[in-house]
Design an enzyme around this catalytic site. Structure first.
Site, PDB file in Angstrom:
ATOM      1  N   GLY A 161      23.836  55.722 107.099  1.00 14.32           N
ATOM      2  CA  GLY A 161      23.230  54.580 106.431  1.00 14.32           C
ATOM      3  C   GLY A 161      22.264  53.825 107.316  1.00 14.32           C
TER       4      GLY A 161
ATOM      5  N   GLU B  81      26.486  62.891 107.692  1.00 16.14           N
ATOM      6  CA  GLU B  81      27.492  62.810 106.636  1.00 16.14           C
ATOM      7  C   GLU B  81      28.160  64.157 106.348  1.00 16.14           C
ATOM      8  OE1 GLU B  81      24.537  59.483 105.644  1.00 16.14           O
ATOM      9  OE2 GLU B  81      24.461  61.504 106.476  1.00 16.14           O
TER      10      GLU B  81
ATOM     11  N   GLU C  29      19.097  55.610 106.997  1.00 19.02           N
ATOM     12  CA  GLU C  29      18.557  55.362 105.659  1.00 19.02           C
ATOM     13  C   GLU C  29      17.932  53.976 105.558  1.00 19.02           C
ATOM     14  OE1 GLU C  29      21.288  58.055 102.715  1.00 19.02           O
ATOM     15  OE2 GLU C  29      22.309  56.434 103.783  1.00 19.02           O
TER      16      GLU C  29
ATOM     17  N   ALA D  65      27.815  54.218 108.013  1.00 14.94           N
ATOM     18  CA  ALA D  65      28.676  53.429 107.146  1.00 14.94           C
ATOM     19  C   ALA D  65      30.022  53.177 107.821  1.00 14.94           C
ATOM     20  CB  ALA D  65      28.885  54.147 105.820  1.00 14.94           C
TER      21      ALA D  65
END
Length: 258
Positions: free
Chosen positions: A109, A132, A112, A66
């Site tokens: 992300g 994270e 993901e 992210a």
């Protein structure tokens, strides 16, 4: 349509390609890029000429996570009221198969999104991770749920709680990716796979994807019943008639995708 942070093309008949295009930021996922990706996926999904899609980055990074600068000052109230991760559920509404072509970093992300795709073709340089925890948070786009289904509880715990990174070969060993190929051909291999899928009956492919995904949510008996329903439904399609006629007549089928 022109986008600010992605590039789209149709590299071969039936295949829609979406490329993240923030190279200076290692394709970090800001909210605009994510929204553009979903818009492009939705547009390809509604295009009758497209049978399969590919999501990719560049050779150095699929997506390194992210955009932390965008998130750094965001509060709980802002995250809760905007609920921007709800938009990620749009991926579940895509009926056609989506392949992630991954080279370099697929972190946070990025990892993901790769797992949201139906298949992953990885280059030898691909590295997967959910770092994270180093920021004092955890994955929020499905990492804790999809990793355990892909690699098992113990390894998912290590990846998420101890920042364990998986090399491409490790990802292949644990079942996270479909195949690992040299970096100079990873996208070409993904396009070949997508082209193969796109050359088949689009309606049968969609039914197959739908039944497989339901296996995550249903008991075995419920899943078997759902599969049987989709199987029976395909007997009402033109493609079923054409496919079986072509087999009997020893010729290639001409799919109508209906």
């Amino acid at each position: 349509m022109e986008y600010a942070h992605i590039l789209i093309e149709v590299p071969t008949a039936g295949v829609g390609l979406i490329r993240f295009n923030r190279p200076k930021a290692l394709n970090a996922l800001n909210s605009q890029l994510v929204q553009e990706m979903f818009d492009a996926l939705t547009a390809f999904d509604g295009d009758d000429t497209i049978g399969c899609m590919i999501v990719t980055g560049n050779e150095k990074a699929f997506a390194a996570g992210a955009d932390i600068k965008e998130m750094a000052e965001t509060t709980y109230v802002e995250m809760f009221t905007s609920d921007n991760l709800t938009d990620w559920s749009a991926f579940n509404k895509i009926g056609k198969p989506v392949i992630a072509a991954v080279s370099g970093y697929a972190f946070g992300g990025g990892c993901e999104i790769a797992m949201m795709c139906d298949m992953i073709v990885a280059s030898e340089t691909a590295v997967f991770g959910q770092p994270e925890i180093n920021l004092g948070i955890i994955p929020g786009g499905g990492g804790t749920q999809r990793l355990i289904r892909a690699v098992g509880k113990a390894l998912a715990m290590e990846i998420i709680l101890a920042d364990r990174r998986l090399t491409a070969q490790e990802a292949l060993h644990y079942g996270l990716v479909n195949r690992v190929v040299p970096a100079d051909v990873y996208l070409e291999e993904a396009i070949k796979l997508a082209e193969k899928i796109a050359s088949l009956s689009h309606v049968a492919v969609r039914m197959g994807k739908d039944a497989i995904n339901r296996a995550y949510e249903l008991t075995l008996q419920e899943g078997l019943n759902y599969e049987k329903r989709n199987f029976y439904l395909l007997f009402g399609t033109e493609d079923k008639k054409e496919g079986m006629a072509a087999f009997i007549e020893k010729r290639k089928p001409t799919w109508q995708h209906k």
